[in-house]
Structures are given as structure tokens and as C-alpha cells.
Design a protein around this motif. Structure first.
Motif, PDB file in Angstrom:
ATOM      1  N   SER A  24       0.805  -1.219   0.000  1.00 51.02           N
ATOM      2  CA  SER A  24       0.000   0.000   0.000  1.00 51.02           C
ATOM      3  C   SER A  24       0.838   1.269   0.000  1.00 51.02           C
ATOM      4  O   SER A  24       0.300   2.376   0.107  1.00 51.02           O
ATOM      5  CB  SER A  24      -0.933  -0.021   1.212  1.00 51.02           C
ATOM      6  OG  SER A  24      -0.224  -0.362   2.394  1.00 51.02           O
ATOM      7  N   LYS A  25       2.133   1.133  -0.135  1.00 53.49           N
ATOM      8  CA  LYS A  25       2.996   2.323  -0.145  1.00 53.49           C
ATOM      9  C   LYS A  25       2.588   3.268  -1.272  1.00 53.49           C
ATOM     10  O   LYS A  25       2.250   2.826  -2.370  1.00 53.49           O
ATOM     11  CB  LYS A  25       4.462   1.912  -0.325  1.00 53.49           C
ATOM     12  CG  LYS A  25       4.749   1.338  -1.699  1.00 53.49           C
ATOM     13  CD  LYS A  25       6.195   0.912  -1.861  1.00 53.49           C
ATOM     14  CE  LYS A  25       6.439   0.463  -3.301  1.00 53.49           C
ATOM     15  NZ  LYS A  25       7.558  -0.462  -3.439  1.00 53.49           N
ATOM     16  N   MET A  26       2.655   4.540  -0.969  1.00 53.20           N
ATOM     17  CA  MET A  26       2.355   5.585  -1.953  1.00 53.20           C
ATOM     18  C   MET A  26       0.967   5.461  -2.567  1.00 53.20           C
ATOM     19  O   MET A  26       0.756   5.868  -3.719  1.00 53.20           O
ATOM     20  CB  MET A  26       3.410   5.599  -3.063  1.00 53.20           C
ATOM     21  CG  MET A  26       4.753   6.079  -2.565  1.00 53.20           C
ATOM     22  SD  MET A  26       5.933   6.281  -3.900  1.00 53.20           S
ATOM     23  CE  MET A  26       7.082   5.006  -3.512  1.00 53.20           C
ATOM     24  N   MET A 183       6.431  -9.979  -6.991  1.00 54.53           N
ATOM     25  CA  MET A 183       5.722  -8.707  -6.961  1.00 54.53           C
ATOM     26  C   MET A 183       4.748  -8.708  -8.153  1.00 54.53           C
ATOM     27  O   MET A 183       4.501  -9.761  -8.735  1.00 54.53           O
ATOM     28  CB  MET A 183       6.725  -7.543  -7.037  1.00 54.53           C
ATOM     29  CG  MET A 183       7.950  -7.826  -6.191  1.00 54.53           C
ATOM     30  SD  MET A 183       9.044  -6.465  -5.717  1.00 54.53           S
ATOM     31  CE  MET A 183       8.990  -5.307  -7.019  1.00 54.53           C
ATOM     32  N   SER A 184       4.204  -7.551  -8.489  1.00 53.86           N
ATOM     33  CA  SER A 184       3.185  -7.520  -9.546  1.00 53.86           C
ATOM     34  C   SER A 184       3.600  -8.262 -10.817  1.00 53.86           C
ATOM     35  O   SER A 184       2.832  -9.012 -11.394  1.00 53.86           O
ATOM     36  CB  SER A 184       2.839  -6.073  -9.910  1.00 53.86           C
ATOM     37  OG  SER A 184       2.074  -5.488  -8.879  1.00 53.86           O
ATOM     38  N   ALA A 185       4.838  -8.023 -11.241  1.00 56.13           N
ATOM     39  CA  ALA A 185       5.265  -8.534 -12.543  1.00 56.13           C
ATOM     40  C   ALA A 185       5.606 -10.025 -12.527  1.00 56.13           C
ATOM     41  O   ALA A 185       5.632 -10.660 -13.583  1.00 56.13           O
ATOM     42  CB  ALA A 185       6.467  -7.736 -13.038  1.00 56.13           C
ATOM     43  N   GLY A 201       1.646  -4.752  -5.323  1.00 54.87           N
ATOM     44  CA  GLY A 201       1.244  -3.361  -5.167  1.00 54.87           C
ATOM     45  C   GLY A 201       0.480  -2.839  -6.360  1.00 54.87           C
ATOM     46  O   GLY A 201      -0.743  -2.808  -6.384  1.00 54.87           O
ATOM     47  N   SER A 202       1.228  -2.435  -7.395  1.00 55.48           N
ATOM     48  CA  SER A 202       0.608  -1.684  -8.490  1.00 55.48           C
ATOM     49  C   SER A 202      -0.453  -2.466  -9.252  1.00 55.48           C
ATOM     50  O   SER A 202      -1.436  -1.872  -9.697  1.00 55.48           O
ATOM     51  CB  SER A 202       1.677  -1.150  -9.434  1.00 55.48           C
ATOM     52  OG  SER A 202       2.636  -2.133  -9.709  1.00 55.48           O
ATOM     53  N   SER A 203      -0.305  -3.761  -9.403  1.00 53.38           N
ATOM     54  CA  SER A 203      -1.330  -4.454 -10.183  1.00 53.38           C
ATOM     55  C   SER A 203      -2.606  -4.647  -9.359  1.00 53.38           C
ATOM     56  O   SER A 203      -3.651  -5.012  -9.895  1.00 53.38           O
ATOM     57  CB  SER A 203      -0.832  -5.780 -10.759  1.00 53.38           C
ATOM     58  OG  SER A 203      -0.635  -6.713  -9.749  1.00 53.38           O
ATOM     59  N   GLU A 207      -1.350   2.397 -10.357  1.00 55.89           N
ATOM     60  CA  GLU A 207      -0.104   3.156 -10.236  1.00 55.89           C
ATOM     61  C   GLU A 207       0.002   3.808  -8.871  1.00 55.89           C
ATOM     62  O   GLU A 207      -0.976   4.321  -8.349  1.00 55.89           O
ATOM     63  CB  GLU A 207      -0.068   4.246 -11.305  1.00 55.89           C
ATOM     64  CG  GLU A 207       0.150   3.711 -12.711  1.00 55.89           C
ATOM     65  CD  GLU A 207       1.462   2.961 -12.828  1.00 55.89           C
ATOM     66  OE1 GLU A 207       2.504   3.580 -12.540  1.00 55.89           O
ATOM     67  OE2 GLU A 207       1.435   1.774 -13.182  1.00 55.89           O
ATOM     68  N   ARG A 208       1.210   3.823  -8.332  1.00 59.25           N
ATOM     69  CA  ARG A 208       1.418   4.547  -7.079  1.00 59.25           C
ATOM     70  C   ARG A 208       1.264   6.039  -7.334  1.00 59.25           C
ATOM     71  O   ARG A 208       1.650   6.542  -8.375  1.00 59.25           O
ATOM     72  CB  ARG A 208       2.805   4.224  -6.524  1.00 59.25           C
ATOM     73  CG  ARG A 208       2.842   2.839  -5.923  1.00 59.25           C
ATOM     74  CD  ARG A 208       4.180   2.537  -5.307  1.00 59.25           C
ATOM     75  NE  ARG A 208       5.068   1.871  -6.245  1.00 59.25           N
ATOM     76  CZ  ARG A 208       5.043   0.569  -6.536  1.00 59.25           C
ATOM     77  NH1 ARG A 208       4.162  -0.218  -5.976  1.00 59.25           N
ATOM     78  NH2 ARG A 208       5.881   0.042  -7.391  1.00 59.25           N
ATOM     79  N   GLN A 209       0.682   6.745  -6.350  1.00 59.50           N
ATOM     80  CA  GLN A 209       0.276   8.119  -6.605  1.00 59.50           C
ATOM     81  C   GLN A 209       1.102   9.160  -5.911  1.00 59.50           C
ATOM     82  O   GLN A 209       1.488  10.131  -6.515  1.00 59.50           O
ATOM     83  CB  GLN A 209      -1.191   8.273  -6.215  1.00 59.50           C
ATOM     84  CG  GLN A 209      -1.984   7.087  -6.767  1.00 59.50           C
ATOM     85  CD  GLN A 209      -3.426   7.365  -6.951  1.00 59.50           C
ATOM     86  OE1 GLN A 209      -3.986   8.222  -6.266  1.00 59.50           O
ATOM     87  NE2 GLN A 209      -4.077   6.669  -7.875  1.00 59.50           N
TER      88      GLN A 209
HETATM   89  C1  LIG Z   1       6.939  -1.644  -3.901  1.00 58.84           C
HETATM   90  C2  LIG Z   1       7.322  -3.017  -3.507  1.00 58.84           C
HETATM   91  C3  LIG Z   1       6.553  -4.125  -3.919  1.00 58.84           C
HETATM   92  C4  LIG Z   1       5.344  -4.028  -4.818  1.00 58.84           C
HETATM   93  O1  LIG Z   1       5.726  -3.783  -6.128  1.00 58.84           O
HETATM   94  P1  LIG Z   1       4.674  -3.856  -7.323  1.00 58.84           P
HETATM   95  O2  LIG Z   1       5.525  -4.074  -8.516  1.00 58.84           O
HETATM   96  O3  LIG Z   1       3.965  -2.554  -7.338  1.00 58.84           O
HETATM   97  O4  LIG Z   1       3.770  -4.989  -7.069  1.00 58.84           O
HETATM   98  C5  LIG Z   1       6.948  -5.377  -3.480  1.00 58.84           C
HETATM   99  N1  LIG Z   1       8.019  -5.543  -2.680  1.00 58.84           N
HETATM  100  C6  LIG Z   1       8.778  -4.511  -2.275  1.00 58.84           C
HETATM  101  C7  LIG Z   1       9.939  -4.762  -1.404  1.00 58.84           C
HETATM  102  C8  LIG Z   1       8.462  -3.221  -2.676  1.00 58.84           C
HETATM  103  O5  LIG Z   1       9.230  -2.193  -2.261  1.00 58.84           O
END
Ligand SMILES: *Cc1c(COP(=O)(O)O)cnc(C)c1O
Length: 212
Positions: A24-26, A183-185, A201-203, A207-209
Motif C-alpha cells: 500500500s505504499k504511496m 511482486m506484480s510482474a 502493489g501496483s497491479s 499506479e502509485r500516486q
Molecule cells: C513496492 C514493492 C513491492 C510491490 O511492487 P509492485 O511491482 O507494485 O507490485 C513489493 N516488494 C517490495 C519490497 C516493494 O518495495
């Protein structure tokens, strides 16, 4: 796609025995509330101060909330980190382990901790170098830290699968069950390689805002 549709899509791609950590960052506060309303309770944040801003006022209303620290931690923030986070995924050096052990003792807490491994040996990235992992885990265990697993962030430009497989092998060697990778990708690749928790996160949120 709206949040609910993205969540449904991601959940469909994650087996039940793998934990989704929603990063949930940003993200704006409304997005966090939407995620809570959809039933999500496990969130990842990479900065202590931002995590306080996001979550401190919500903790009382959501007693089952679980916050994972997934970004590098300075030793002087160990106390704050221990007071807010339920899982600390970024133990990567002895000095930090020492500071966390002191903070945990003071606060009478013993949250699960993961050791972050710098699988791609990138100088700018956190994580212990693979050859120093065993010593660091031994140090943490001697301090009484509850080390439950390993975490990694492979280099962006690499095929992540070999890195994930290496992390899985290292965890197995050490008798550690938690594997935070993907992560998302690349979370589906990570799951195929044995991830027990994925950080998306992003998916999920889009997009982070916020620029912080
Ligand atoms: C930001 C972050 C994620 C999430 O990344 P996304 O590509 O947006 O899913 C996962 N792990 C770490 C450590 C991050 O800093």
C-alpha cells in the motif's frame, strides 16, 4: 478495471496456501479503505513514517490488521518499526538485528522476522550477501529473534526464476518456512518457485500516486 475486479483477478492467480501481502505504499488513504472494505487485512509498507501515517489510526478499528515492513530499515527506527509492524521482512545485518532485539525486548514482542537476501548482489540494494546468510541467521537466532523465513527482490533486468529458486534452496537449508518473493510482474513465477507470500502493489491498487 476497478479495485474489486483487480483483486478478484489477483486472488484467482494465487493459491489458498499463499499469502497476499497488499503493498500500500504511496497509495492514497481512500485506496487503503477500499482494500479494507474488500476484506484485505495484510499490507506491506516500505517506509516506517509513511506506514504510521497510513495505518496507525486504523489499527484500533481493525484488530486483525497485519502490517509487513518490506523496505530497508535504519537501526535508529527499530523501536518505531517494532511498535507498528507485525512482520519485519528486512533483517539484513547484525547491527539491525541487535537493534531489533533490544526494541522487541523493551516492548515485550516477538514478531516473525524474515532475512532479506541480496540475491542479485546489487550494491544499491538491501539484503545480506548470500555467502553471509548463514552467519546472520545464526546471529539472529542467538539473539532470540523469531526468524521464520527469507525475502528477496531480484534485479529488475534479470529473469527472476533462478533467483527465486536460489532463495527457496537457501530457506530449505536453514529450515525456514516463509518465502516472501514475487511482486506484480512476477508473483506467479515466484509461486511456482515456492513463494509462501507475495507482495503485490501496483497491479492491485494501480499506479502509485503520492510522491514522497
Ligand atoms: C513496492 C514493492 C513491492 C510491490 O511492487 P509492485 O511491482 O507494485 O507490485 C513489493 N516488494 C517490495 C519490497 C516493494 O518495495
Amino acid at each position: 478495471m476497478n479495485f474489486k475486479a483487480r483483486l478478484a483477478d489477483i486472488k484467482r492467480r494465487i493459491p489458498d496456501n499463499v499469502t497476499l501481502v497488499a503493498v500500500s505504499k504511496m497509495q492514497p488513504q481512500e485506496a487503503l479503505q477500499e482494500a479494507l472494505d474488500a476484506g484485505l487485512r495484510i499490507f506491506g509498507e516500505n517506509r516506517v513514517q509513511e506506514a504510521f501515517d497510513h495505518w496507525a489510526h486504523l489499527k484500533a478499528g481493525y484488530p486483525d490488521l497485519k502490517l509487513h515492513l518490506i523496505g530497508s530499515l535504519q537501526t535508529n527506527k527499530a523501536d518505531d518499526a517494532v511498535s507498528l509492524f507485525d512482520v519485519i521482512e528486512v533483517v539484513d545485518r547484525e547491527k539491525l538485528a541487535d537493534a531489533l532485539a533490544i526494541a522487541m525486548k523493551k516492548q515485550n514482542k516477538s514478531p516473525p522476522c524474515l532475512v532479506q537476501v541480496n540475491v542479485g548482489r546489487e550494491p544499491q540494494k538491501g539484503g545480506v550477501m548470500p555467502e553471509n546468510l548463514d552467519d546472520l541467521v545464526a546471529h539472529c537466532r542467538a539473539l532470540g529473534l523469531n526468524i521464520t523465513g527469507l525475502m528477496c527482490i531480484p534485479p529488475l533486468e534479470d529473469d527472476p526464476a533462478p533467483h527465486f529458486k536460489m532463495l527457496a534452496a537457501m530457506a530449505k537449508n536453514l529450515g525456514l518456512r516463509d518465502l516472501s518473493m514475487g511482486m506484480s510482474a512476477d508473483f506467479e513465477t515466484a509461486i511456482a518457485c515456492g513463494a509462501t507470500q507475495v507482495r503485490v502493489g501496483s497491479s492491485l491498487f494501480g499506479e502509485r500516486q503520492k510522491v514522497t
